[in-house]
Structures are given as structure tokens and as C-alpha cells.
Motif scaffolding. Sequence first.
Motif, mmCIF file in Angstrom:
data_model
loop_
_atom_site.group_PDB
_atom_site.id
_atom_site.type_symbol
_atom_site.label_atom_id
_atom_site.label_comp_id
_atom_site.label_asym_id
_atom_site.label_seq_id
_atom_site.Cartn_x
_atom_site.Cartn_y
_atom_site.Cartn_z
ATOM 1 N N HIS A 35 -0.712 44.828 14.984
ATOM 2 C CA HIS A 35 0.456 44.136 14.449
ATOM 3 C C HIS A 35 1.736 44.663 15.099
ATOM 4 O O HIS A 35 2.648 43.892 15.461
ATOM 5 C CB HIS A 35 0.525 44.332 12.929
ATOM 6 N N ALA A 36 1.842 45.998 15.279
ATOM 7 C CA ALA A 36 3.034 46.600 15.901
ATOM 8 C C ALA A 36 3.229 46.093 17.314
ATOM 9 O O ALA A 36 4.352 45.762 17.758
ATOM 10 C CB ALA A 36 2.906 48.124 15.882
ATOM 11 N N LEU A 37 2.152 46.026 18.083
ATOM 12 C CA LEU A 37 2.236 45.556 19.473
ATOM 13 C C LEU A 37 2.627 44.079 19.540
ATOM 14 O O LEU A 37 3.336 43.649 20.443
ATOM 15 C CB LEU A 37 0.914 45.802 20.185
ATOM 16 N N ILE A 38 2.071 43.282 18.558
ATOM 17 C CA ILE A 38 2.429 41.857 18.535
ATOM 18 C C ILE A 38 3.932 41.691 18.309
ATOM 19 O O ILE A 38 4.597 40.852 18.923
ATOM 20 C CB ILE A 38 1.619 41.126 17.441
ATOM 21 N N ILE A 39 4.474 42.541 17.427
ATOM 22 C CA ILE A 39 5.916 42.471 17.158
ATOM 23 C C ILE A 39 6.713 42.836 18.409
ATOM 24 O O ILE A 39 7.667 42.143 18.797
ATOM 25 C CB ILE A 39 6.298 43.404 15.990
ATOM 26 N N THR A 40 6.339 43.929 19.087
ATOM 27 C CA THR A 40 7.075 44.397 20.267
ATOM 28 C C THR A 40 6.929 43.422 21.424
ATOM 29 O O THR A 40 7.786 43.373 22.306
ATOM 30 C CB THR A 40 6.588 45.785 20.686
ATOM 31 N N SER A 41 5.831 42.638 21.412
ATOM 32 C CA SER A 41 5.621 41.680 22.514
ATOM 33 C C SER A 41 6.356 40.378 22.267
ATOM 34 O O SER A 41 6.373 39.499 23.132
ATOM 35 C CB SER A 41 4.123 41.400 22.684
ATOM 36 N N GLY A 42 6.914 40.195 21.024
ATOM 37 C CA GLY A 42 7.664 38.984 20.742
ATOM 38 C C GLY A 42 6.830 37.831 20.248
ATOM 39 O O GLY A 42 7.345 36.717 20.126
ATOM 40 N N HIS A 43 5.521 38.093 19.954
ATOM 41 C CA HIS A 43 4.645 37.007 19.487
ATOM 42 C C HIS A 43 4.481 37.015 17.964
ATOM 43 O O HIS A 43 3.588 36.331 17.439
ATOM 44 C CB HIS A 43 3.263 37.134 20.135
ATOM 45 N N HIS A 44 5.333 37.711 17.258
ATOM 46 C CA HIS A 44 5.133 37.852 15.818
ATOM 47 C C HIS A 44 5.512 36.603 15.038
ATOM 48 O O HIS A 44 5.286 36.544 13.829
ATOM 49 C CB HIS A 44 5.938 39.059 15.283
ATOM 50 N N HIS A 45 6.090 35.603 15.703
ATOM 51 C CA HIS A 45 6.380 34.342 15.022
ATOM 52 C C HIS A 45 5.310 33.280 15.291
ATOM 53 O O HIS A 45 5.410 32.180 14.763
ATOM 54 C CB HIS A 45 7.755 33.808 15.447
ATOM 55 N N ASP A 46 4.298 33.638 16.083
ATOM 56 C CA ASP A 46 3.245 32.657 16.414
ATOM 57 C C ASP A 46 2.396 32.392 15.164
ATOM 58 O O ASP A 46 1.812 33.317 14.574
ATOM 59 C CB ASP A 46 2.368 33.217 17.536
ATOM 60 N N PRO A 47 2.326 31.107 14.685
ATOM 61 C CA PRO A 47 1.594 30.803 13.436
ATOM 62 C C PRO A 47 0.119 31.244 13.491
ATOM 63 O O PRO A 47 -0.433 31.730 12.505
ATOM 64 C CB PRO A 47 1.717 29.287 13.317
ATOM 65 N N PHE A 48 -0.501 31.057 14.638
ATOM 66 C CA PHE A 48 -1.918 31.400 14.779
ATOM 67 C C PHE A 48 -2.135 32.896 14.542
ATOM 68 O O PHE A 48 -3.029 33.306 13.768
ATOM 69 C CB PHE A 48 -2.411 30.983 16.167
#
Length: 844
Positions: free
Chosen positions: A50-63
Motif C-alpha cells: 500500500h505504501a509503495l502504491i501511494i508513493t508511485s501515484g497509483h493510490h487513486h486507481d479504483p482497481f
Amino acid sequence: MMRSTSILLLSKPSLFPSSFSFPTTSLSQWFSLLRHAIATSDLLLGKRGHALIITSGHHHDPFLVNNLITMYGKCGSLSCARHLFDVIPHRDLVTWNAILSAYAQAGDADIVNAHEGFRLFRVLRESFVLTTRHTLAPVFKLCLLSGCEWASQVLHGYAVKIELEWDVFVAGALVNIYAKFGRIRDARVLFDGMPVRDVVLWNVMIKAYVEMGLQHEALFLFSAFHRSGLCPDDVTVRSVLMGVSRTGFELQLKQVRAYATKLFLLDHDWEVVIWNKTLSDYLQAGETTEAIECFMDMIKLRVAYDNMTLLVMLSVVASEKNINMGKQIHGVVVKMESDRVVSVANSLLNMYMKAALIDAYSKSGKMEEAELLFRIHDGFDLASWNAMMHGYIVSKCYHKALELFIQMHGSGEQGDQITLANAAKAAGCLVGLEQGKQLHAIAIKRIFNLDLFVISGILDMYLKCGEMESACKVFSKIPSPDDVAWTTMISGCVDNGYEEHALFTYHQMRLAGVQPDEYTFATLVKASSLLTALEQGRQIHANVIKLNCALDPFVMTSLVDMYAKCGNIEDAYRLFKKMNMKSIASWNAMIVGLAQHGNAKEALNLFKDMKSKDEMPDRVTFIGVLSACSHSGLVSEAYENFYSMQRDHRIEPEIEHYSCLVDALSRAGRIKEAEKVISSMPFEASASMYRTLLNACRVQGDKVKGKHVAETLLTLEPSDSAAYVLLSNIYRAANQWESAVSARNMMRRVNVKKDPGFSWIDIKNKVHLFVAGDRSHEEADLIYNKVDHIMKRIKEEGYVPDTDFALVDIEEEEKESALYYHSEKLAIAYGIVRTPPSIPLRYY
């Protein structure tokens, strides 16, 4: 509902598994990482992802957000899942499904979470989002976890509204919920209405019936399942075998077990578990007899058993106090080396303590020890009471056995079939007819009169009490008498003097197809002996040979005795010589038989042969020996054998032995010695002794002594006609006709009547009876002609009739004529007329 939460943000790639590399442009890599966290329930890994997804900018992706909610729910962090759900701006149906699944996942740990899940579902419904079966699935789970029956009803209504009621998944879930809540009828309505039912759904329904105790319905549904075209699986089979009790469903369970074996659905481990469950059910229900039968079935079917099987069976044996079966199970325990298992060893000890002692003492006749244990026994224990009653009967303390039954009955305790049979045995041995009738009434009241064991005991009681009419009624009402009941009836007839009825009963027994045993044959032979029915005895002997009972020493001894008593001493001796194992009873039968037929020399030789073979004589042996001495006039041998009884064999002479010695002395005319023997006896003389002595006085013509002996005899038995007749004959022999008439008149004054002597002959199983001067026989003329012919022939050979004891003072020629037509002569004459010359006429 908002929850405060903290999400760990870590960015050191070295902390992730080496197999993962995360290019920032690949959504599939983030998805794979989350799937791996879900599969391994690794919450720490999921948070790092989850932390990496946030730092990568994909944390708004619905999937990815939906998968993150799923990951947190699966990994047990409902708070993180809810935080994400609350903060995302756009929620689709998958998002709702994911958060509901998270609550369902956590619902079994916290009932508050379950109710929050229901609240979210209501919010979802109000948002007009179109739901699917996947949305309902977690809510169904929440219904089960929370136990909220009302929620399931609401959900059912919603499913109808959105037309998902007959969806296989939805309907199946509702069936499962209703079944779990005990609403079996609602579950069955849904189940029957479903267009498609899979194996899982059938199993759910069958298991529901089993858990509700509706065993018949469960078996019926199993049968319908089998006919549906689908194949029941191991879950189905185990549900039925583990949940359906054996009682009343033996056949159906055997069919289920056979089906499972055919399809290899049960392995050995599961098979023994199922059998153990059945045994435990029987034990808990107190159905110990059924448990024993089930265990015997396991052995017959070669089902493997384990320590649990042994523990259950030892408990069964302990409750039944079946020490014999307990010993057999102990042998199995030792063979399996299970005696090293503490629980099994303790159960063995418990079994022996409850079952090694009252029964054992009772059976060995140690009633004082048994009584001591019985008095300190805690509480009412039917097996112990039965053991005590049986012990008293074995020890011949019949009154104590009956008192114990009365005590039990009076205390309100209920006996069983064994109790009633024991009580009936005791009453019979005490000839207690009234008590026996009361026991019969109790048996009828408790419907034990249909039990063969009990009714056989009641039958035996009536027979021992001489109540033949009641015995016959009881026997006639037994639906299917076994060999014991038939033999009891036959033996009772013989003991009560109904020998002919005993033989009739035997023929009925054979017509019923019941095979007699050795005891039956011995009893039948005894009946033939008492009837002196030689032909009947021969027929029974033929049956003995046919049914392979000819080697039984008890039967053979009875046959020897029968042939001897029926006058066929040759066949008796021939049979005796063929016996390989001769008991004292067989020696006695032969010695007594020879003595009774005047073969005294042979009887005494057989006695010597017996002693040479180290056979120890008993009291009956010496009756035969002394009788032989008496009939042959061997007075010195009679004295020698009489005194050797006590001197050499430590047998105290009884009145029968003294009678034989008195008879020997009387026959030899040694009246004074006979009187001396009578006066030296340690007990009162019998009337038969004085009768023997009086007859000796008649033979010797000693009217003085005869008068004295007659007076003594009449004091003992005033109604004995023999005393008057013998005294009258003594006077007639001395030509003192007035005194003879006086003796006869005295007999009339005291109203004593002499029954006329009679003789009979058995020809072709028909008995012909004769009295002196009798002309009532249909062939009387032929018989009298034959008598005249025989008398003429024997007079030509030198026969001179003894007229000294003719009944009246008449001419000599008239006296001879009176003696011609004696009953014995008439019977013999008829036998000569109606039998071939080669057939001997036997006298007994």
C-alpha cells in the motif's frame, strides 16, 4: 462511521521478498503483490505494498483501491479496510462488495462489526446501486455469524424483489441459513423449488435433518439424492452414518455403508470413527444390548477397531456386568498392546470392579461373601440383585431367592426377564404354587409372558408344583417353543406320572420340527421305563442313533435301565458292554436290572468287575447288590456287603439297605434275625419291612409271630389291606378258618378294601388288562381254552398246583380251578395266542 487509523509507510525495497521487483509503471505488479499478501495472510506485506502504491501515484486507481480493501479484510485489519472505503471519492459495486466481505470476515470475532455490516448494506440499498449475488454473499454470512434471524428474512425479501430468489447461489445460501436457524420447513420449501441443486446443497439439507434429529427424513432424502442422478459424496455418507442412530434404522444404515464401500468413500480411519460413534450413542442411550450386537457386527465384518472402541465397550460391559465378555475384550486389549494405555487400563480395572465380584461369589457358592458385598453395594443395581437370586438358587436357598424378589418388588424396583425367571425357579423348587401364580400374573402384566425364557420358567414352576392343567395351558400358549420348553414339558409329565402324555408331547415336538437333545432323550427313555413300554423305548432308541446321540453316556445309561425294566435284560447287557465310558449310574442300572430279573450271580460278578476297575460304588450300587443277595438267598454275602458299605466305602446304610437285608433274612426263614436287624436300626422301621416279615411268617406257618407282626403293621398303616390278607392266609394255612374269616371281617369293619390284583400284556402298542376269573375280554373264550390247554400240558409234565393259600375252605378241585384262571395266566395265554412263536413274552 469513521475510524482513526494509521497506515505504515515504508519504502525500503530490501524489506520485500526477493522475488518481487516493482516497476512503477505496472499495475499488474501491484496486483500480484496484493494477491500474494492475501494468499499468505501477510498484513505487513500488504501495508508495504500500500505504501509503495501511494508513493508511485497509483493510490487513486479504483482497481487497486478495491483490492487494497479486500487485502485488509482478508488479512484481518477491518479498520484499515474501512478507512480506505471512507476516504475514496468514488465507490462502485465492487467497492461495496469488498467492504461487506471485510465485515463478514470480521463478523465472527465481533458482533458489533456484524451489525455495522448490516448498516452498510442498508446504505447500499438506499444508494440505488444494482446489486448481484456477490453482494448478497457476505451479507448471508453476516446473518449466520450474528444469529440474526430477522436479517435473513429481510435479505430473503430483498432477493425476491431483485429476482434472485431462485438463483442457485442465493437460494442455496438461504436454505443453509434457515437450516442452521432450525427453520427446516422453510429450508425444504426453498430446496424443493430450486430448479438446479448441486451436491453441496443436498448435503446441507441432509445435515440439517440429521442435526434436528429427523433421522427418517434424512434417510429418505439420502435415497432421493441417490435417485437424482447426482452421486452422494463422502460428506453425505459421513453425515448420515455419524448422525443417524442405529436403533430402528439398521437396514438403511447397512445400505448406506454398502454404498460408501462400493464407491470407496470411506477410508479405514473414518469407518472406525463412524462405528465408534454408533457404539457411543448406544451407551449414552443405555441400550447396552444393542451396543454389544453392534460390536459383534464389527468383528463379523472385520472392521478395524481402536482404543476408543475398547473404551466404549469396556464401559458397556461394566454397566452390564458381563464378566465373560469383559474377559474376551481384555484378551483383545492385550493382543493390541493397549493395556499400556492408561485410559484403557483404568477402564479394565473399573470393569472388573463393577462386573469380578458379587456375580463371581454367587456362581461359586460363596454366598456369605456375596451377601457382604451386596449389603454395602451403593444404590439399586439390577444385575447384582439377579446375581444374588441366582446364587441362592444354586446354593438351594430358594426361600432367600424368593424373599429377595419380594423385597425388590415391594420397593417399587422393576426386575427384568432374568429376575422373573429366577423367582419362578425358586417358587417351583419350594413347590410354592401361590407365589408361582402371583409371578405368572406379574409376567402377564409386564408382557413378559411372551418372553420364551420367562414363560419356560413359569412352565417349569407349574410342573414342579404338580399343576399339570395350568402347565398344559401355559405350554399351549407359547407361540414357538424351543427345545428347552419342549423338554421341560416332557420332563414335567414324567415327574408327575403322565408318562403317556410325555410320549405324546415328544411326537408333537418332532412334528413341530424341533430337534430333541440328549436330556430330552434321557427323559423319554425314563418314560418308557416307567410305562414298561418296550416298543416305544426301541423307537426312541432308533431316534437316538439317527440324531447322533448314541454316544452320550447319560442317554446310554437311561437306555440300559429302560431295557432292563422292560424285561429285555439281554439287550440291556449288550448295550452296557458297548459303552466305552461307564459312569457309576450305568454300572448301577445294570447291577439293579440283573438283580431284579433274578440274575443274582451275574449281578454280583458285575459288582466285582466294577470294583476291579477302581469304580467306587455308591448307595444305589449296594441296593442292587443286596437285592441280588436277597433274591438268591445269599445271606452271608448280604451281611458281608452290608457291613462293607461303611467299613470299606464310608457309606452310611439307609433304610433301603436295611430293607434289603431284612428281605434276605425273611426269604431264608430267619425271622428272629430279621427282627433283630429291624430293632437295631437308627431309625423307625417302614411298613414294607413288617410286610416282608409278615409274609415270611406266612411261609413259615408261624401264626403267633405273624399275629404280632400284623398288629405292629396295622398300627403303622391301619388301612393296609395286605396286613389283613397275609394274616388271613396264615390262619388258612393252619386250617384255622374261623380266625381267617375273623381277619377278613375285621378288614370289612374298618372299611378297608383290597384292590383286585391285575396283570396286563402289551401287544402291538395296545395294552390288554386282566383280573382273576375275568371274562370281559372280547376273546375270553379263546383265552380260557388256551389256559385249559396249557394247564393240561404242564400237569402232564408233573405240575402240581399249590392250593394251600386258596381264598376259602372249598374242595381241592375247586381250589385248583380258582388258581387256573389267575390274572397272570390269562395274560400269558393271550400273549401266546396273539404273538408268533419266535417272539418271547417278557415278564416284569
